[in-house]
Motif scaffolding. Structure first.
Motif, PDB file in Angstrom:
ATOM      1  N   ASN A   1      -4.807  -9.240   4.315  1.00 29.98           N
ATOM      2  CA  ASN A   1      -5.855  -9.540   3.330  1.00 29.98           C
ATOM      3  C   ASN A   1      -5.601 -10.850   2.582  1.00 29.98           C
ATOM      4  O   ASN A   1      -6.536 -11.557   2.220  1.00 29.98           O
TER       5      ASN A   1
ATOM      6  N   THR B   1      -7.238  -9.523  11.585  1.00 31.41           N
ATOM      7  CA  THR B   1      -6.600  -8.415  12.305  1.00 31.41           C
ATOM      8  C   THR B   1      -6.756  -8.582  13.813  1.00 31.41           C
ATOM      9  O   THR B   1      -5.775  -8.508  14.564  1.00 31.41           O
TER      10      THR B   1
ATOM     11  N   HIS C   1       3.971  -2.804   9.656  1.00 35.02           N
ATOM     12  CA  HIS C   1       3.411  -2.124   8.492  1.00 35.02           C
ATOM     13  C   HIS C   1       4.363  -2.263   7.318  1.00 35.02           C
ATOM     14  O   HIS C   1       5.581  -2.246   7.476  1.00 35.02           O
TER      15      HIS C   1
ATOM     16  N   ASP D   1       3.512   0.607   1.631  1.00 36.55           N
ATOM     17  CA  ASP D   1       2.122   1.018   1.836  1.00 36.55           C
ATOM     18  C   ASP D   1       1.773   0.818   3.307  1.00 36.55           C
ATOM     19  O   ASP D   1       1.560  -0.311   3.763  1.00 36.55           O
TER      20      ASP D   1
ATOM     21  N   ARG E   1      -0.789   1.195   4.934  1.00 35.45           N
ATOM     22  CA  ARG E   1      -2.107   0.626   5.230  1.00 35.45           C
ATOM     23  C   ARG E   1      -2.058  -0.890   5.336  1.00 35.45           C
ATOM     24  O   ARG E   1      -2.928  -1.512   5.936  1.00 35.45           O
ATOM     25  N   VAL E   2      -1.019  -1.513   4.766  1.00 37.64           N
ATOM     26  CA  VAL E   2      -0.912  -2.973   4.724  1.00 37.64           C
ATOM     27  C   VAL E   2      -0.075  -3.452   5.911  1.00 37.64           C
ATOM     28  O   VAL E   2       1.013  -2.949   6.166  1.00 37.64           O
TER      29      VAL E   2
END
Length: 128
Positions: free
Chosen positions: A18, A32, A48, A52, A54-55
């Motif tokens: 992000n 991505t 990963h 977290d 998700r990141v």
């Protein structure tokens, strides 16, 4: 551009997708998708985040770091040469080098042929 963004942000533990997408002003899905291709080709490492899952953190491979450093050195050399001659001067210098190379190749071909070097003169047969 993704590689340059990761190199620019250059954190040891990696750069989140992000953050790169914000820097590049593109959607995170674009980063991505393309970072997966870069990883497949050995330019980038994706993992990963430990805190977290998700990141996804991206880092450059050693091969990519070496290649970017080489490109930076070449850019510095190009900049130095341009600074010395200027754009017009560089073009003129390159043209002169090409002319010298052409002459040297012609002399080399003549020397290989083994023919005696004679000066050619034109004979005109004027009958007036």
């Amino acid at each position: 551009m993704i590689l340059m963004a990761v190199a620019y942000l250059g954190k040891e533990d990696g750069v989140p997708v992000n953050v790169v997408s914000k820097l590049m002003h593109v959607d995170p899905s674009f980063v991505t998708t393309h970072s997966k291709l870069l990883e497949k080709n050995g330019f980038l490492r994706r993992k990963h985040c430990a805190s977290d899952a998700r990141v996804v953190q991206m880092t450059l491979t050693a091969k990519t770091r070496k290649r970017l450093a080489s490109m930076a050195r070449q850019e510095a050399l190009d900049e130095f040469a341009s600074g010395e001659f200027g754009v017009d001067g560089s073009s003129e210098f390159i043209a002169k080098l090409a002319a010298v190379r052409h002459r040297l190749e012609r002399v080399r071909r003549e020397n290989r042929s083994g023919l005696p070097k004679t000066k050619r003169t034109a004979v005109r047969n004027d009958t007036t």
